[in-house]
Design a protein around this motif. Structure first.
Motif, mmCIF file in Angstrom:
data_model
loop_
_atom_site.group_PDB
_atom_site.id
_atom_site.type_symbol
_atom_site.label_atom_id
_atom_site.label_comp_id
_atom_site.label_asym_id
_atom_site.label_seq_id
_atom_site.Cartn_x
_atom_site.Cartn_y
_atom_site.Cartn_z
ATOM 1 N N ASP A 28 0.837 -1.208 0.000
ATOM 2 C CA ASP A 28 0.000 0.000 0.000
ATOM 3 C C ASP A 28 0.867 1.251 0.000
ATOM 4 O O ASP A 28 0.607 2.210 -0.724
ATOM 5 N N PHE A 29 1.892 1.251 0.832
ATOM 6 C CA PHE A 29 2.786 2.407 0.898
ATOM 7 C C PHE A 29 3.469 2.635 -0.450
ATOM 8 O O PHE A 29 3.557 3.761 -0.928
ATOM 9 N N LEU A 30 3.944 1.589 -1.066
ATOM 10 C CA LEU A 30 4.611 1.725 -2.363
ATOM 11 C C LEU A 30 3.651 2.239 -3.443
ATOM 12 O O LEU A 30 4.025 3.059 -4.282
ATOM 13 N N ASN A 31 2.414 1.757 -3.425
ATOM 14 C CA ASN A 31 1.421 2.238 -4.394
ATOM 15 C C ASN A 31 1.141 3.726 -4.201
ATOM 16 O O ASN A 31 1.091 4.495 -5.167
ATOM 17 N N ILE A 32 0.933 4.141 -2.943
ATOM 18 C CA ILE A 32 0.660 5.564 -2.662
ATOM 19 C C ILE A 32 1.854 6.422 -3.060
ATOM 20 O O ILE A 32 1.708 7.479 -3.672
ATOM 21 N N ALA A 33 3.052 5.970 -2.739
ATOM 22 C CA ALA A 33 4.259 6.730 -3.092
ATOM 23 C C ALA A 33 4.421 6.842 -4.602
ATOM 24 O O ALA A 33 4.765 7.911 -5.128
ATOM 25 N N ALA A 34 4.168 5.772 -5.328
ATOM 26 C CA ALA A 34 4.325 5.800 -6.786
ATOM 27 C C ALA A 34 3.308 6.732 -7.437
ATOM 28 O O ALA A 34 3.644 7.509 -8.337
ATOM 29 N N VAL A 35 2.054 6.683 -6.996
ATOM 30 C CA VAL A 35 1.018 7.551 -7.555
ATOM 31 C C VAL A 35 1.326 9.014 -7.232
ATOM 32 O O VAL A 35 1.184 9.905 -8.082
#
Length: 195
Positions: free
Chosen positions: A29-36
């Motif tokens: 989840d953290f990686l997805n939020i950071a990438a977006v």
């Protein structure tokens, strides 16, 4: 083995166990939020300069409106000035030129317009137009002292032979339209604001 929150002897889950059990935020989840978020900031950084370059430059904004003192322009004379990097013709028409312009049948013109439609009420002798031929953008002659005015006494474009009358209406040649009248207003009897 079931885990309940009521059990006082229960040990807290280890970090790996919490992710597997679906408790709390996961690394994915953290990686997805950071990438977006990173992609959004990158898109703004790319799009902003593209949109900002469409705004008018500072020199154009500075010349958005100009005031010109017309008190020194004698009857029958014209001057050239610059507005938004384009030449502007200001002509003080003689009574004879006004009469000739009014005598032309409007229906016979390629781009029909009366002199009254091209001037301001109460200032029919002042004709203000952009000095750009509507054919290919050359600057017509006729505003300067001794320049050729063409057979209709207005303006003559030396590039391709367009001829305009005293009301700056196209009468002969390849130009499709009359010389354009910019937005202007009289601030007093001797000062005109263009723009």
């Amino acid at each position: 083995m079931s885990q309940t929150s009521d059990d006082p002897n229960q040990r807290p889950p280890v970090i790996g166990e919490a992710e597997e059990a679906g408790v709390g935020p996961r690394r994915r989840d953290f990686l997805n939020i950071a990438a977006v978020s990173f992609a959004g900031v990158g898109a703004v950084a790319v799009v902003y300069p593209l949109i900002n370059q469409m705004n008018p430059s500072a020199d154009v904004l500075a010349l958005a409106a100009i005031e010109i003192d017309i008190s020194s322009i004698a009857t029958g004379q014209a001057i050239k000035t610059m507005w938004r990097k384009q030449p502007v013709f200001i002509r003080n028409l003689t009574p004879k030129e006004i009469q000739e312009a009014d005598a032309v049948p409007v229906a016979s013109l390629r781009d029909p317009a009366t002199l009254a439609e091209r001037t301001k009420e109460g200032h029919k002798n002042w004709l203000i137009t952009l000095g750009v031929c509507t054919h290919l953008g050359c600057v017509p002659l006729g505003a300067g002292e001794g320049e050729t005015r063409g057979e209709y006494g207005g303006y003559f474009c030396p590039c391709h032979g367009s001829v305009y009358d005293t009301a700056a209406r196209i009468r002969k040649g390849p130009a499709p339209l009359n010389l354009q009248v910019p937005e202007y207003s009289f601030k007093s009897d001797t000062v005109v604001q263009i723009g």
